[in-house]
Design a protein around this motif. Sequence first.
Motif, PDB file in Angstrom:
ATOM      1  N   ASN A 180       0.807  -1.226   0.000  1.00 44.52           N
ATOM      2  CA  ASN A 180       0.000   0.000   0.000  1.00 44.52           C
ATOM      3  C   ASN A 180       0.839   1.275   0.000  1.00 44.52           C
ATOM      4  N   SER A 222      -0.517   5.239  -0.327  1.00 48.45           N
ATOM      5  CA  SER A 222      -0.122   6.277   0.622  1.00 48.45           C
ATOM      6  C   SER A 222       0.416   7.504  -0.104  1.00 48.45           C
ATOM      7  N   ALA A 258      -2.540   9.408  -1.670  1.00 41.75           N
ATOM      8  CA  ALA A 258      -3.282  10.164  -0.645  1.00 41.75           C
ATOM      9  C   ALA A 258      -2.508  11.393  -0.199  1.00 41.75           C
ATOM     10  N   THR A 259      -1.211  11.220  -0.003  1.00 44.93           N
ATOM     11  CA  THR A 259      -0.399  12.320   0.529  1.00 44.93           C
ATOM     12  C   THR A 259      -0.225  13.435  -0.501  1.00 44.93           C
ATOM     13  N   LEU A 274      -5.756  13.583  -0.047  1.00 47.70           N
ATOM     14  CA  LEU A 274      -7.073  12.946   0.021  1.00 47.70           C
ATOM     15  C   LEU A 274      -7.179  12.174   1.334  1.00 47.70           C
ATOM     16  N   ARG A 275      -8.174  12.492   2.133  1.00 46.73           N
ATOM     17  CA  ARG A 275      -8.283  11.892   3.472  1.00 46.73           C
ATOM     18  C   ARG A 275      -9.562  11.063   3.635  1.00 46.73           C
ATOM     19  N   GLY A 276      -9.974  10.461   2.582  1.00 45.01           N
ATOM     20  CA  GLY A 276     -11.092   9.523   2.657  1.00 45.01           C
ATOM     21  C   GLY A 276     -10.578   8.122   2.911  1.00 45.01           C
ATOM     22  N   ALA A 310      -7.648   8.154   5.715  1.00 43.27           N
ATOM     23  CA  ALA A 310      -6.214   8.267   5.426  1.00 43.27           C
ATOM     24  C   ALA A 310      -5.632   9.510   6.082  1.00 43.27           C
ATOM     25  N   ALA A 317      -2.932  10.945   4.915  1.00 44.67           N
ATOM     26  CA  ALA A 317      -2.373  11.767   3.832  1.00 44.67           C
ATOM     27  C   ALA A 317      -1.211  12.603   4.363  1.00 44.67           C
ATOM     28  N   TYR A 318      -0.305  11.927   5.033  1.00 46.10           N
ATOM     29  CA  TYR A 318       0.775  12.665   5.709  1.00 46.10           C
ATOM     30  C   TYR A 318       2.165  12.140   5.339  1.00 46.10           C
ATOM     31  N   HIS A 319       2.410  10.852   5.582  1.00 46.04           N
ATOM     32  CA  HIS A 319       3.768  10.321   5.390  1.00 46.04           C
ATOM     33  C   HIS A 319       3.689   8.810   5.228  1.00 46.04           C
ATOM     34  N   LEU A 320       4.689   8.252   4.530  1.00 44.07           N
ATOM     35  CA  LEU A 320       4.666   6.817   4.258  1.00 44.07           C
ATOM     36  C   LEU A 320       4.773   5.973   5.526  1.00 44.07           C
ATOM     37  N   ARG A 333       0.087  10.897  11.239  1.00 45.07           N
ATOM     38  CA  ARG A 333      -0.107  12.338  11.406  1.00 45.07           C
ATOM     39  C   ARG A 333      -0.019  12.671  12.900  1.00 45.07           C
ATOM     40  N   GLY A 369       1.609   3.707   6.064  1.00 37.86           N
ATOM     41  CA  GLY A 369       0.953   4.377   4.942  1.00 37.86           C
ATOM     42  C   GLY A 369      -0.093   5.373   5.407  1.00 37.86           C
ATOM     43  N   GLY A 370      -0.340   5.412   6.721  1.00 43.38           N
ATOM     44  CA  GLY A 370      -1.272   6.413   7.260  1.00 43.38           C
ATOM     45  C   GLY A 370      -2.722   6.000   7.236  1.00 43.38           C
TER      46      GLY A 370
END
Lengths: 185, 440
Positions: free
Chosen positions: A90, A94, A97-98, A102-104, B295, B297-300, B304, B427-428
């Motif tokens: 994954n 990641s 998304a980053t 996208l935070r869904g 997610a 959506a911050y860092h691998l 967060r 993966g967050g």
Amino acid sequence: MKLIGKDKADSRSDLKIPGARRADLFSRMALKASIGASKDFEFPTGDPDTGIIVTTQFGPHATTFKFLDGMLEHSDTKVSPTLFSHSVHNAATSYIATVLDLRGPTLTFTCFKEPLFQAFALADIWIKLKRVSRVLLCYVEEKSIPFDTFHKHSSMPSYSKKGIKEGAVAFLLTEGEGFVIPDGP
Amino acid sequence: MMDCKEAIVVTGMGIISALGESVFQSMDTLANGVVEPASPQLPGCTIQKPVFKARGFDEVRGIDESRGLYESRGLYESPGIDEARGLYESPGIDEARRFDKSGWLDIEKQGESRTLKLARVAFQEAVTQAGLSDGSDFGIGICSGTTVASQLNDIDFYQSFRENRLKSYDAFNHYLSGNLAEALKDSFKATGPAMTIVNACSSATDAIGVAMDWLKAGLCDIAVAGGADELNRVPISGFNALGILSAAPCRPFDAERNGLNLGEGAGFLVLETESSAKKRRAKPIAECCSYATVADAYHLTSPRPDGSGLESAIKKALNCAGICEEMVGFINAHGTGTPTNDLIEGKVFKKMFGSSLDIWATKGFTGHTLGAAGGIEAVLTISALREQRLFKSAGFATIDHAIGICPVKHEKQICAEYAISTSLAFGGMNSVLIFRNLKL
């Protein structure tokens, strides 16, 4: 479902993407296709209403083999943490998304039988159940010399002796009419 | 909009881990036992940091010729034996005893991965309790999480290839036939969808969530969902390289925690709509109320720092279940024992629920089983809800004031209708399940 955007990428694409400097080829192809599929849509900042589904049959196996090379050439205690983290399936999700913020919900799955069909079916469910309004769906595979060799000798009749095709394709989908999921297997 | 109002219930559970090879044995160990991790003892593995091996798996592998069954001590002791606790009723156990050896349960099958074999043990217990002998009579979907089984990381095979002395490609063929969900689907003769979720450490939680969505959407009548993962030299090396393996038994949420221990195992639930369970006359064990995932959506590899992803996931799950924070009886935390995970997770719990809610951390008993963790913890969460008691959070002794929560230290009776199980992943990913005790 309705298709908002689509794009594809492969190893010949321009894969220099801000925020993904350390990403491997597998993640960069997925990211490039996903950015392309979304280029005509402006996501809200920190969008919680777009889900990501990434599917692959074989995952980032070239990176996995590089990690195994490190174990065999050095030792179990002298391997690269970066290679390990990118060998996890994954990682590409990641990055998507980053970079797109996208935070869904995000999901990565593997299956050898019709992965793209299964991904479309799940995207349709997510939208119909109102889990999200949009789904960014990506299918990605990479090539490697070991896998090509193994494929040629595979006893599985369903697998092409030509090996895996490399590249990524992405679709941005939303509620609506016009995009029909093809019949499954 | 699809009709998603119908309740999703759990009608079977299966587990194998360092706690034991059945639900009954696992709960017994939680109540009475101590599990000590040991060095991996894997061929070629030079890292000797402690791990939690699945209990009984290597020692008890016999097929009982008279019944043609995998002989799992706990499995056949468990149904209905503890009337006082009111646990483990199994409508299908009598039918399960009549499985024949030509069935799908042969865990001695040559070349199968250890992960798939572990999955088969837990899967078997779950479908047996649910009264399902095979999948052909119903539209059954299979959704399984894993990390190790998704990769071709057979080091001996790869080394032989590198050195041009490869004589057999069997390892590759076994890999192709070893996709967890597809292999379980084929051997169980299931006719619904099959999907192997590879969301790292939240894989099994997400697999259960996907299965719930399948049921709500009418894609199948019944779904078997969870996850499995084996101890393997590759993730041991990888996690060691990331610097998050502890050299001592892990201490989730403790002030002195310094990393995780890897573990192995499998945990599966049989999920179905309430109407399907009624139609089959299967007895629901619990309700699987809601699932949410968000997610970072911050860092691998880093979560967060403000924990907003986890907080958002919990809020979404509560909203979907139609309950508020005060109605939650306890949380089975992800609680890996790493400084960062536990700090962020614990601070979110304290912010949302205060410091008096019971937080239970089970990885001091099982280790971090990666793609199996969410399945194992779902089984333990439901079992604790059913028994209305929590057990000690092994490894925890001293409160970390930077977190401000004190996980359950001793066995205790509870009165809980709802419980949360959280999974945070590389993966967050932040994934949350909420279960309801149907006895209250």
